[in-house]
Design an enzyme around this catalytic site. Structure first.
Site, PDB file in Angstrom:
ATOM      1  N   TYR A 143      36.857  69.330  10.543  1.00 12.72           N
ATOM      2  CA  TYR A 143      38.126  69.900  11.011  1.00 12.72           C
ATOM      3  C   TYR A 143      38.660  69.024  12.124  1.00 12.72           C
ATOM      4  O   TYR A 143      37.924  68.655  13.035  1.00 12.72           O
ATOM      5  CB  TYR A 143      37.892  71.324  11.532  1.00 12.72           C
ATOM      6  N   ASP A 238      36.383  61.623  15.892  1.00 15.23           N
ATOM      7  CA  ASP A 238      36.947  62.819  16.499  1.00 15.23           C
ATOM      8  C   ASP A 238      35.844  63.431  17.361  1.00 15.23           C
ATOM      9  O   ASP A 238      34.980  64.159  16.874  1.00 15.23           O
ATOM     10  CB  ASP A 238      37.419  63.789  15.414  1.00 15.23           C
ATOM     11  N   LYS A 266      38.747  69.586  24.536  1.00 15.42           N
ATOM     12  CA  LYS A 266      37.747  70.556  25.012  1.00 15.42           C
ATOM     13  C   LYS A 266      37.196  70.247  26.418  1.00 15.42           C
ATOM     14  O   LYS A 266      37.883  70.486  27.386  1.00 15.42           O
ATOM     15  CB  LYS A 266      36.638  70.692  23.966  1.00 15.42           C
TER      16      LYS A 266
HETATM   17  N1  PMP Z   1      38.849  68.220  16.326  1.00 13.88           N
HETATM   18  C1  PMP Z   1      37.717  68.926  16.377  1.00 13.88           C
HETATM   19  C2  PMP Z   1      36.419  68.260  16.038  1.00 13.88           C
HETATM   20  C3  PMP Z   1      37.751  70.274  16.742  1.00 13.88           C
HETATM   21  O1  PMP Z   1      36.618  70.982  16.777  1.00 13.88           O
HETATM   22  C4  PMP Z   1      38.993  70.866  17.066  1.00 13.88           C
HETATM   23  C5  PMP Z   1      39.096  72.320  17.482  1.00 13.88           C
HETATM   24  N2  PMP Z   1      38.026  73.114  17.289  1.00 13.88           N
HETATM   25  C6  PMP Z   1      40.137  70.082  17.004  1.00 13.88           C
HETATM   26  C7  PMP Z   1      40.034  68.758  16.640  1.00 13.88           C
HETATM   27  C8  PMP Z   1      41.467  70.646  17.351  1.00 13.88           C
HETATM   28  O2  PMP Z   1      41.559  70.906  18.695  1.00 13.88           O
HETATM   29  P1  PMP Z   1      42.621  71.971  19.265  1.00 13.88           P
HETATM   30  O3  PMP Z   1      42.170  73.298  18.790  1.00 13.88           O
HETATM   31  O4  PMP Z   1      42.541  71.793  20.738  1.00 13.88           O
HETATM   32  O5  PMP Z   1      43.947  71.587  18.718  1.00 13.88           O
END
Ligand code: PMP
Length: 426
Positions: A143, A238, A266
């Site tokens: 994701y 990511d 995060k």
């Molecule tokens: N990349 C990863 C690996 C994530 O876990 C998340 C959110 N859980 C995101 C991108 C997206 O981040 P956001 O919810 O701050 O848009």
């Protein structure tokens, strides 16, 4: 749920779709309705009905120092008093950028945004602009936020809901997204043979954290590095979850594989809305205003958010809690495994550093398909039994549990006692 949470949820449902601002919070995949949180302190959260829980969600990862860390709160308050947003450069942006460059081995320059989604979306735009190619390779179950063309077999909420994509995204938008299997380097190689000069980038969670927790097998990340380099494509890690989590320098430091672009979020925001993408100077200088790839943000580099991130990184660097975090998480995993075994419930516990996941399946879980074999019904029972006994795990099988600096050994022992009771109940 408690009376006050139920009342708030009823009101919320009238004015917020599903009563929430992010789908997984509605508890849809475990059934029932969510509790409303009143406050957090350390590793505990307190709901509006006066119940307290040991929190292993930690705001889905950002709170590696626990809730309301006194040093973070104090610095944020001090900065907020001087004004909360200017849209003009401020020193805190420079300080946080310097801290990121120092921490994350492959990053020489960084651009701050406001969420992980913005980070991945912008990183891919940059990779496309840099290479002049269109296609993006992503892994099933990974994701990367709710970017239109990345919501294809994504994990997290999308996985839980079993939506292969989502309405609202034209088919054409996803036509440049190519899907491959995590931990299957041969499938990546085959794709590159077919589309050799059309692939702009490979984007990957170096440790999968949105289909439960799935570690990269030996050679997988190295293989991605080699293939992308051979074909002139960029490798994007990511590290929105893994950054400052699996080590101070993220997964790239832990596994010694350097991507071209890194996405962060995060922990970087210390509980505030911050994301970032960064990489080599030569790549990052393609971003406007030095380069032609446009990307902007009214609140990007917001001083209050920068302050929270900066203090969080300062504490992590100063205290270097990574060894201790990993020990606590593996103690929890090890003892939990024994408890499940003694009750004859087949589970697989995957963990990397302070992130872990109890899959309700025999295992091993090394791919997204393996994760999908989990008994989500049994997970839901486990979730509610744990909550009743004062421990909050994620309201979905396909999420990570995070141990923070604030979780003490006695908090983990409390968790194990709760687990013992919960397993008798399910
Ligand atoms: N990349 C990863 C690996 C994530 O876990 C998340 C959110 N859980 C995101 C991108 C997206 O981040 P956001 O919810 O701050 O848009």
């Amino acid at each position: 749920m408690g009376v006050r949470s139920e009342e708030l949820y009823r009101r919320a449902c009238r004015v917020l779709p599903g009563g929430v601002n992010s789908p997984v919070r509605a508890f849809g995949s475990v059934g029932g309705t969510p509790f409303f949180v009143e406050r957090g302190e350390g590793c505990r959260i307190y709901d509006v009905d006066g119940n307290s829980y040991i929190d292993y969600v930690c705001s889905w990862g950002p709170l590696i120092l626990g809730h309301a860390h006194p040093e973070v709160i104090s610095f944020v308050s001090e900065v907020a008093k001087k004004g909360t947003s200017f849209g003009i450069p401020c020193e805190l942006e420079v300080l946080l950028a310097e801290a990121v460059v120092e921490a994350v081995p492959s990053v020489e320059m960084v651009r701050f945004v406001n969420s992980g989604t913005e980070a991945t979306m912008s990183a891919i735009r940059l990779a496309r602009g840099y290479t002049g190619r269109d296609k993006v390779v992503k892994f099933e179950g990974c994701y990367h936020g709710h970017v239109d063309y990345l919501l294809v077999k994504a994990g997290s909420g999308v996985l839980t809901f079993g939506i292969p994509g989502t309405p609202g995204v034209p088919e054409e938008f996803a036509q440049h997204t190519l899907l491959v299997k995590f931990n299957d380097i041969a499938s990546v190689e085959a794709l590159f043979e077919k589309y050799s000069d059309q692939i702009a980038c490979v984007i990957v969670e170096p440790v999968m954290g949105n289909a439960g927790v799935i570690p990269p097998e030996k050679g997988f990340l190295e293989g991605l590095r080699e293939i992308t380099s051979n074909y002139g494509a960029l490798l994007i890690f990511d590290e929105v979850i893994t950054g400052f989590r699996v080590s101070y320098g993220g997964a790239q430091e832990r596994f010694c594989v350097m991507p071209d672009i890194t996405c962060l979020g995060k922990i970087l925001g210390g509980g505030f809305p911050v994301g970032a993408y960064g990489g080599r100077k030569e790549v990052m200088e393609k971003v406007a205003p030095t380069g032609p790839v446009y990307q902007a943000g009214t609140l990007s580099g917001n001083p209050v958010a920068m302050a929270a991130g900066l203090k969080t990184l300062e504490i992590l660097k100063r205290d270097n809690p990574y060894g201790e975090l990993e020990e606590k998480a593996s103690y929890l995993a090890r003892e939990a495994k024994k408890l499940f075994a003694s009750k004859g419930i087949p589970v697989t516990i995957n963990s990397v550093a302070s992130m872990s996941c109890i899959f309700f399946t025999e295992g091993p879980v090394r791919t997204y398909d393996d994760a999908l074999k989990s008994d989500t019904g049994l997970y839901a029972k486990f979730f509610w039994a744990m909550l009743k006994n004062g421990v909050y795990f994620a309201p979905s099988q396909f999420e990570a549990a995070f141990v923070s600096v604030a979780h003490s050994t006695s908090d983990i022992d409390f968790t194990l006692e709760a687990m013992e009771k919960a397993l008798k109940e399910i």
